[in-house]
Each structure stands twice: as structure tokens, then as C-alpha cells.
Design a protein around this motif. Sequence first.
Motif, mmCIF file in Angstrom:
data_model
loop_
_atom_site.group_PDB
_atom_site.id
_atom_site.type_symbol
_atom_site.label_atom_id
_atom_site.label_comp_id
_atom_site.label_asym_id
_atom_site.label_seq_id
_atom_site.Cartn_x
_atom_site.Cartn_y
_atom_site.Cartn_z
ATOM 1 N N LYS A 1 -6.218 -31.563 2.321
ATOM 2 C CA LYS A 1 -6.198 -31.253 3.751
ATOM 3 C C LYS A 1 -4.922 -30.497 4.114
ATOM 4 C CE LYS A 1 -6.857 -33.522 8.228
ATOM 5 N NZ LYS A 1 -7.089 -34.822 8.913
ATOM 6 N N ALA A 2 -3.796 -30.897 3.532
ATOM 7 C CA ALA A 2 -2.539 -30.201 3.793
ATOM 8 C C ALA A 2 -2.553 -28.795 3.186
ATOM 9 C CB ALA A 2 -1.377 -31.007 3.207
ATOM 10 N N GLN A 3 -3.183 -28.629 2.034
ATOM 11 C CA GLN A 3 -3.257 -27.309 1.401
ATOM 12 C C GLN A 3 -4.048 -26.321 2.270
ATOM 13 O OE1 GLN A 3 -1.946 -26.076 -1.729
ATOM 14 N NE2 GLN A 3 -0.647 -27.847 -1.320
ATOM 15 N N ILE A 4 -5.162 -26.776 2.820
ATOM 16 C CA ILE A 4 -5.959 -25.895 3.676
ATOM 17 C C ILE A 4 -5.174 -25.521 4.933
ATOM 18 C CG2 ILE A 4 -8.063 -25.745 5.048
ATOM 19 C CD1 ILE A 4 -8.572 -25.508 2.086
ATOM 20 N N THR A 5 -4.475 -26.488 5.527
ATOM 21 C CA THR A 5 -3.686 -26.210 6.735
ATOM 22 C C THR A 5 -2.570 -25.205 6.435
ATOM 23 O OG1 THR A 5 -4.162 -28.443 7.539
ATOM 24 C CG2 THR A 5 -2.335 -27.258 8.560
ATOM 25 N N GLN A 6 -1.895 -25.373 5.307
ATOM 26 C CA GLN A 6 -0.840 -24.439 4.939
ATOM 27 C C GLN A 6 -1.394 -23.045 4.652
ATOM 28 O OE1 GLN A 6 1.215 -26.200 1.639
ATOM 29 N NE2 GLN A 6 1.831 -28.031 2.801
ATOM 30 N N GLU B 1 -1.075 -16.666 -10.763
ATOM 31 C CA GLU B 1 -0.544 -17.971 -10.370
ATOM 32 C C GLU B 1 -1.466 -18.726 -9.425
ATOM 33 O OE1 GLU B 1 3.279 -17.341 -8.721
ATOM 34 O OE2 GLU B 1 4.214 -16.731 -10.613
ATOM 35 N N ILE B 2 -2.614 -18.173 -9.085
ATOM 36 C CA ILE B 2 -3.538 -18.852 -8.163
ATOM 37 C C ILE B 2 -4.156 -20.053 -8.861
ATOM 38 C CG2 ILE B 2 -5.686 -18.614 -6.874
ATOM 39 C CD1 ILE B 2 -4.993 -15.712 -6.373
ATOM 40 N N GLU B 3 -4.052 -21.238 -8.246
ATOM 41 C CA GLU B 3 -4.595 -22.474 -8.818
ATOM 42 C C GLU B 3 -5.990 -22.781 -8.292
ATOM 43 O OE1 GLU B 3 -1.986 -25.728 -8.266
ATOM 44 O OE2 GLU B 3 -0.324 -24.856 -9.421
ATOM 45 N N TRP B 4 -6.260 -22.394 -7.061
ATOM 46 C CA TRP B 4 -7.565 -22.687 -6.474
ATOM 47 C C TRP B 4 -7.911 -21.613 -5.460
ATOM 48 C CZ3 TRP B 4 -7.365 -23.154 -1.214
ATOM 49 C CH2 TRP B 4 -6.149 -23.531 -0.644
ATOM 50 N N GLN B 5 -9.206 -21.434 -5.262
ATOM 51 C CA GLN B 5 -9.735 -20.524 -4.263
ATOM 52 C C GLN B 5 -10.845 -21.258 -3.509
ATOM 53 O OE1 GLN B 5 -10.208 -16.274 -5.296
ATOM 54 N NE2 GLN B 5 -9.685 -16.852 -7.414
#
Length: 862
Positions: free
Chosen positions: A18-23, A214-218
Motif C-alpha cells: 500500500k505504501a509502495q503504490i502511494t509513493q 533496477e525495476i522490481e515490480w510493475q
Amino acid sequence: MKLQPKPLIEKYSPRWWKAQITQAEERRKKFIEAAEESIRVYNAQKQVGILNDAERRLNVWWYCTNTLLPAYYSSTPKAEVNLRKRAGSLPYELGSVILERNAQYAMDCHFDFDKVGYQAALQFLLTGQAVLWARYVAEFRKETTEFAVIRDPSGALIDGEGEPYEGEEEELEEGENNILSGRMEVETKVVEKAVLEVVQYNDYYCSDARNEAEIEWQARRAFMDRAQAESMFGKETADKLTYDSHPEVMKKDIARKDDKFEGKAELYEIWCEATKKVYWLQKGGDQTIIETSEPPIRFEKFYPCVVIRQSADPDSVIPVSDYSHVKDQILEVERLTTRIHAVTQAIRTNSLYDATLGNQVDMLMTGDLKLIPATNWPSYKQRGGLANGIEAMNIEPYINALNILQGARTNALQQLYETLKVSDLLRGTSEQYKSATANRLENQWSSMGLVVRQNMFAKFVSDAISNLAVIIAEQFEEETIMEVGDADALIEPTLPPPPPAPEPMEPPMPPGEPGMEGMAPPMPPMMPPPPPYDPLAEIDKIKQQIIDIFRNDKKRSYRIQIASDSMVAIDQAQQQQEATMLIQTAGSFFDQMRGLIDQYPPLLDFSISLFQNMIKRYKGGKEIDGLFTKALTQIGEISKAKEEAAKQPPPPDPVMQEVQGRLQIAQIESQARLQAAQMEMQDKATKNQLSFQDQQLKMQRDQLETQLAVQQQQFNEYLKQQELVIAQQEVQVKQSAVQVDMLKVQAMSQSDANKQAIQQETNRMDQILDLQKLELDQMRIKLSESEKLMEERRLASEQQLERLRMSMDMLQRAPQASPIMLQTDKPMIIEKAAPAPRRKRKGKIISDTEGNPVGIELEDEE
């Protein structure tokens, strides 16, 4: 007081996601604002911050975007599936063509690829980013089917594959042979599609990274209604979601309405390469992480999406759009346009005239040719007439200002076109003094920037179609793949020619007999013929190899390539020129290789490999590769046949062949006469032997009939004796029963003190009677068994006599052509020993001192 540090949030937990999406939303905020402003300017909306002081607009941003759009996408591309290696085995080559046809069919029929490609190109030009997301869509239909189960030795129910049955046994119906049947609903796949979807610029998120490596998730944001959520996650999970969201373009309209309706669930589909997991997340509601699963499809780069960015920040993957670079130039052009409009309004005829002229000036300014009378004409002429009565305003400064403004706008537009590479498309004319070579070099170097962008977009579309091909290879049914790819027609020309039919072999000669030394030696037994050549079985075998390659991601080494010129406007002349060049090149190469193979047949494999390497460099080369390869193979076989024919010795002299043939005929005739004489001698010996065997068979038959008659008489006597013994034993049993009854009467008259002893004696006598009855039953069983044994012996003797009669009949009817096999037979002598006569058995009742029977004694009589 020292503050305690906050505990770290566990990575990949619901709170962490949830914090990742907000950031991610905060990081992309400026990008989204610039994209929204670009779209508003493109749509000629008046309320745009940078253009508030520009009342008149040229809308040059719309013009530049629509000019560049056809250079990126204007027609459905042609997918080309190639091996990552230059050459491969036949299944790999055929698989590339089949996969190419399936991918092209998906682009043409599974969804509107032109619409997707147009939206992706437009979003790329306006926002600086475009995302294509691949999905597998399948529709299922419930059908009722019957199944059967059986019981294993332990009593458990198992199905046809040996798996235990987990349903209710009461729902099963019992049939024949202890088979239980039932009905169940199964889902059958009726439609399957591989589709591409354009992800909205504000619905795409990724992890914070400096570059793509360096992208970990999309992730992408998806809006689902209740029915879609139930279909995806099930009713229980769908009921826990919150349906209060709407896309941004709909929120304003919904806010104006008084009635509130159920919206959609705002979900996030996250593909995490670090954990190799797929997460479904909802920021609000009771449940944050809805579902966690393994990737349903193994894409080559793990992600189901491909992303193209115009120009990225060196320290971030968030793109910077072209609009952000040229919006000041757009503002300059629009401001110049506003000023040009104002100056143009000032350039007009404005004049002052003498009031004494009255309304004559107004009358002259309206209408066409007119003659107006003037009073006091002499005084009017003395004042200078109309020229001295009217003075016009000077517009020359406005005209000069207009020229300067138009020149400035032209320069600003030219600079804008150069920045956006629009000038590369507008160059169509050249100056007279420049040569053709100079113009060509100028166009090539000036259009390098546009070509680079076009190649980037072509690579972007190629990667998206590669994801479609992966979905087709892993998820589609085998029958669908082969039917769409027209595999039968593609594989059939590549099959090798059927092997030649084996020559018929002469039947072997019978083995030689004594006195037949002149005949040919015995031939070995014939080998079974090889199985017939079945082209359909060979096609099915190659199909299975292709499917195995598709299903194995390690073997599947294909690369999908989209030519950048295949998505721009179609040039029919260029296509015809490329096709003509392909045919000319293939034909010229084929003629050269044909002459080379005729002279040097071992160079066939080299010629085929060289041709395949050359033909794949042309568009459509894979389609005719099989035809030319088969033709070269046939030429090689013809050359080998010619070479082998040249190695054969010259044909013999016809005269010598005729003489040798006559000698062979004479030799065969002499051997035939010799064999006829030998056959006649063998026939006479065989007849003598048959007559002797006939006499022996008659003697054996008479002897067997005599033995059967004696055995039948002995059996009848034995049967009568046994019946007499049984009758005597029955009389004895009856006497014993009478004695028992007498004892019972005597026991009833005695005192109560002797009743117990009498009862015991009575029980003992009953036991003896039961024993005697049992022995009688056993004797009856033995007697019946003896009767059966005698009957079997009689039937066996009759069958043996019948076989002897049949043998005699066959010997009498045997043809003369089989004397050789009978000569070696020996007379058959059948000895049948007469069965030993059974001994008679005599039974004797044993009594005690009081005359009571206590047993039976059996003895055999001599």
C-alpha cells in the motif's frame, strides 16, 4: 528522552504494498500533470494555464501530433517470427511459420489491433509514454457429462485413471458388472483469445528505479464491477471489496448527479519480479491483498507489459514528454498568432471627411458605380474637390508589423518543427541548384532522429506481439494452433518421398528328399513386409514435435520482429518491387545451385543451407523456403540416381544372352524329366506304404473294439455288485433302526434311575447311525464317480476309434503330390491297456456282548 525508532515495515506485506503504490503516485504526479495539460492543449480547451493570454490560437500542438502520428502507426503491422539462430531443424522452422500465422490471426481477429496501435501511438506522442498489457481471455461453458467408477479389492471407489472418487456415493447409479455411473458438470473451453490492451498513462506504476534494469515490480490500476470481480476472484472475495471508485474522466459527471450508484472496485495488478509472484491489491476496503499467486504465464521478460518512453530522466524511469520540452515554443507561436490577429483587424480603410460634403461620401462608399449630383460645383472645385475633403488613416505601420509578426511566427514554427522532427516529414521539395545525391544525403541525415523514434516504436510493438505469441504457445489448445496455422498444408511439402516398395521374393523351394540331389537348396524364411508409409502419421509426428517446442520455454527460441515501415502508409509499388526481387534472387540462385548439384551431388546439403540462409533475409522468404528446399532435394536424388546408373557395367551381348538362355532352358528341361522319374518312383513306394498302414489301422481298430466290449461287460457286472451291496446295507440300517426303537421302549419302562444311562446309549447309537449314513453317502458318491470315470474312458475310446477312421479315410483320399511327407511317417501303434477290475468290498456290522451294533467293518474280496 531518547526516541525509539519506528519498527520497519515487512517487505511485500499488505502495508508495504500500500505504501509502495502511494509513493509511486507521488513520484508520477508531475508527469501526470504535464500529460493532462498536453491533452487539454491538443483538444483546444480554452482553460489552459500557459495559454490564458493567447485569445487566438493556431493549435500547432494538434497539427504536429497528427502530422507525426502516421509516421508511427497507420496500418496493421506484419509480424515476422524468426529463429534466434540463423538455421534450425525442420520442426523449429515449421514452428516459426505456424506461430507467425497464429500471432497474425490474433492481431486480426481476437481484438482491434489498429485501434490499440493508434491509441498507443497517440498516447506516446501526447504524454511521452505508452504501455501495452497482454492478457489471455477464455470463455467456458458448463456441460453435463457422465462418468463411471468401480470398486477396488478393498471396497473403495476409483475412476478410470485409478484415482479415488471423492464425491457422494448416494448420487451414483449401479449398472452392469459392478460399474457405478454418475453425472457431473464440467466447464468446457469454447473461446480463447490473446489480446493487447492500452494502459492509461495514469494507471501504470512501477518501483522507484534509476533505469529499467533496477525495476522490481510493475503494476496497473484496473476498475472492475461486481460481476467482473466475481468472475475473477469468486463471490466470497468479491463481496469483501469496496465498489465506490470511478475513472478520473467520469468523476466530475458523477459528482454533479444527485443519485449515487454503486461504482467499481479500484484494484491494482502487481507483477513482482523479485518474488516471482502476482499480487492483486485494493488500497481501501477490508482486505488489502486480495490474491497472491504464481505467474499464470511464463513471459520471456517476466512482465506481461511493454513500456516505451520518449526521453527519461537519467536518475529516474519516469519519462519527460516532448510537450514539456516544446511548450514554451508552442506558447510563443500562439502569442504571435494572437498578435497577428489583432494587427490584421487594424489594417482597414479608416478616413475623415469635410462635413460640408454632407452624405455624399457615404453614398459613394456604398454600392457599385454611381453618379451623384453636386450643388455649387464651381465653389466645390475651388476648395480642391473630393481629394482635399477626405483624409485616410495611414496603415503602412500595421502592414510592416504584420510582416514582421508573420516572419517571426514562421521562424518559430520552423524551430518547433525541427525540434519535433515534423520537418523531416514536410521535406518534399528541393532547390534547383542541388543535385539528387545532395538531396538524398540531406534527407538521410536530417531524418535520423525520426528513424530512431520509429525503430523504438517498432521494437515496442514487436515485444508486445511477442507476449501474444507466448500466450498462444503456452495456453492455446493444440487443435486451435494447428488449425489456424494450416499445419497440414505447410508440413506436407516438406515430407521426404515414400520409400520404394520392396521387390516380391520367390517362394522358397521345399526341402530336398533323398534321391533329389539335383534340386535347389532350401531358401531362408521370408521376412515380414515393412509397415506401409503413412504420410498422415508423419504429419502428426511433426505436429507433436512442434507442440513440444511451444510448451517448453527453454526450447522456444523465437524472436518476433516488426519492420518499422510495415506500420506506416502502404507503398504498393515497394511491395511489388520487393516481391519481384525475391523471385529473381531465388530463381537465379536455384539455377546456379541446380547446375552445381548436377556436377557435384555431395554439395546438396551445402546448397540447401546456403539457400535457407539467403531466403530468410527477404520478406515472405519463409513461405517459399519449403518449396525450393524440396525441389533441391529432388534434384539431388536425380543426380545420385544418374551417378549410380553410370557406375553400372555395360549391358551384355544379345547373342550371348540368347545362347545362355537356350542352355538354361535345356538344363531346366533335363532337371524336370529327372524330377518326374523320381516322383514316379516315390509315388509307387508311397502307395505300398499306404496299403500296409491301412491294414495295420484295421487291426488296431478291431483290437480296440474288442477291448471296449470287455470293459463294458466288466463295468455292468461291477455296477450290479455295488447296487447289491447298497441294498444289503440299507437292510442293515433298517434293522439297526428297529433295534433302536426297541431300546427306546425298554428305556421308557425302566425306572428313573436308568433313564440317564439309556439316554447315553441312545445318543451313542444315533451317532453310529449317522456314521453309517455318512459312509453310505460316501459309497454312493464313489459309485457315481466310478460310473463317470468308466463313461469318460468309453468316450475316449470312441474318439480314438473315430480318429483312426478319419486317418484311414485321409490316407485313402490323399493326393499323389504329397508322397514326400508321408514317406517319413511311421505306422502308429496304439496300445490300450485294459483297466484293472475293481475289487468288491463287503461290509459287516460289529455288535457288543448285548447284541447292540457298535460299528461296521469293511473288507475287500479277492
